[in-house]
Scaffold this motif. Structure first.
Motif, PDB file in Angstrom:
ATOM      1  N   GLN A  65       0.830  -1.199   0.000  1.00 15.36           N
ATOM      2  CA  GLN A  65       0.000   0.000   0.000  1.00 15.36           C
ATOM      3  C   GLN A  65       0.874   1.263   0.000  1.00 15.36           C
ATOM      4  O   GLN A  65       0.581   2.232  -0.703  1.00 15.36           O
ATOM      5  CB  GLN A  65      -0.927   0.006   1.224  1.00 15.36           C
ATOM      6  N   ASP A  66       1.952   1.249   0.804  1.00  7.75           N
ATOM      7  CA  ASP A  66       2.886   2.387   0.808  1.00  7.75           C
ATOM      8  C   ASP A  66       3.477   2.590  -0.583  1.00  7.75           C
ATOM      9  O   ASP A  66       3.560   3.706  -1.094  1.00  7.75           O
ATOM     10  CB  ASP A  66       4.041   2.145   1.794  1.00  7.75           C
ATOM     11  N   ASP A  80       2.399   1.578  -3.561  1.00  5.04           N
ATOM     12  CA  ASP A  80       1.443   1.966  -4.598  1.00  5.04           C
ATOM     13  C   ASP A  80       1.074   3.449  -4.526  1.00  5.04           C
ATOM     14  O   ASP A  80       0.679   4.040  -5.524  1.00  5.04           O
ATOM     15  CB  ASP A  80       0.172   1.117  -4.506  1.00  5.04           C
ATOM     16  N   ALA A  81       1.215   4.057  -3.366  1.00  2.00           N
ATOM     17  CA  ALA A  81       0.849   5.463  -3.203  1.00  2.00           C
ATOM     18  C   ALA A  81       1.925   6.416  -3.720  1.00  2.00           C
ATOM     19  O   ALA A  81       1.683   7.618  -3.834  1.00  2.00           O
ATOM     20  CB  ALA A  81       0.580   5.755  -1.727  1.00  2.00           C
ATOM     21  N   ARG A  82       3.102   5.902  -4.065  1.00  2.00           N
ATOM     22  CA  ARG A  82       4.213   6.756  -4.480  1.00  2.00           C
ATOM     23  C   ARG A  82       4.226   6.994  -5.987  1.00  2.00           C
ATOM     24  O   ARG A  82       3.739   6.182  -6.768  1.00  2.00           O
ATOM     25  CB  ARG A  82       5.539   6.118  -4.066  1.00  2.00           C
ATOM     26  N   SER A  83       4.842   8.104  -6.368  1.00  3.41           N
ATOM     27  CA  SER A  83       5.060   8.401  -7.780  1.00  3.41           C
ATOM     28  C   SER A  83       6.214   7.548  -8.290  1.00  3.41           C
ATOM     29  O   SER A  83       6.988   7.003  -7.492  1.00  3.41           O
ATOM     30  CB  SER A  83       5.404   9.879  -7.954  1.00  3.41           C
TER      31      SER A  83
END
Length: 196
Positions: A64-65, A67-70
């Motif tokens: 989840q961490d 996937d949230a990043r660019s």
């Protein structure tokens, strides 16, 4: 890949000098054969070589961490280059290095409580994608890019990660590697390109 490993080992032998370890970064996209090449070079060089696996330094966090990043954030934070820098610096000085590897079983961002130790050797190989990033460049004597045919790479990823690799791979990892090899370290920034 044995022929490529022999050629690389021969090049390393010709380049190393007494006094301090010769440090090699073996970089490339996932599935191109970096670990296989690194292991074979290590076998050829024997006790003269230490291979450090980059997966120990994963710092991408939970899925989840991640996937949230660019893409830029993923490329910057996938592996903890600061800890890699400390390990390579110690080995380059001829000192023993230690680190706590990422706990892949827990996969919650934690590290193993048991440390891994590596004694210095004439050659140190850092085997991982992102191993030749600019922050490590001053420690590397040879920067190697490993490439392979895209079809072969997909076959290797499928064999390694199972039939569902494609469902998550592109979304989770490919865009970070695209950014890294397109914006951070391009093909021209390597000393040697090895095709497997």
């Amino acid at each position: 890949m044995t022929a490529q490993a022999r050629q690389l080992a021969a090049m390393i032998r010709e380049s190393w000098s007494p006094g301090r370890p010769f440090v090699v970064g073996i970089d490339g996209r996932s599935g191109v054969g970096k670990s296989t090449l690194s292991a074979r070079v290590g076998e050829i060089l024997g006790e003269d070589c230490r291979v450090i696996g980059g997966d120990d330094f994963y710092t991408g966090g939970t899925p989840q961490d991640w996937d949230a990043r660019s893409p830029a954030e993923k490329a910057a934070h996938c592996l903890d280059w600061r800890r890699q820098h400390a390990v390579l610096s110690a080995l380059r000085r001829g000192e023993e290095a230690s680190w706590h590897p990422f706990d892949w079983d827990a996969f919650d961002g934690s590290l193993h409580t048991t440390a891994t130790f590596a004694r210095p050797a004439r050659v140190v190989v850092l085997d991982c994608v992102y191993s030749c990033r600019p922050e490590l460049a001053g420690l590397l004597d040879l920067r190697v890019l490993v490439e392979t045919d895209p079809t072969r790479r997909r076959e290797r990823l499928r064999a390694r990660d199972g039939d569902d690799w494609q469902a998550t791979w592109i979304q989770r990892w490919e865009e970070a590697e695209d950014f890294y090899f397109g914006q951070v370290v391009t093909r021209a920034g390597f000393d040697l390109v090895v095709t497997t």
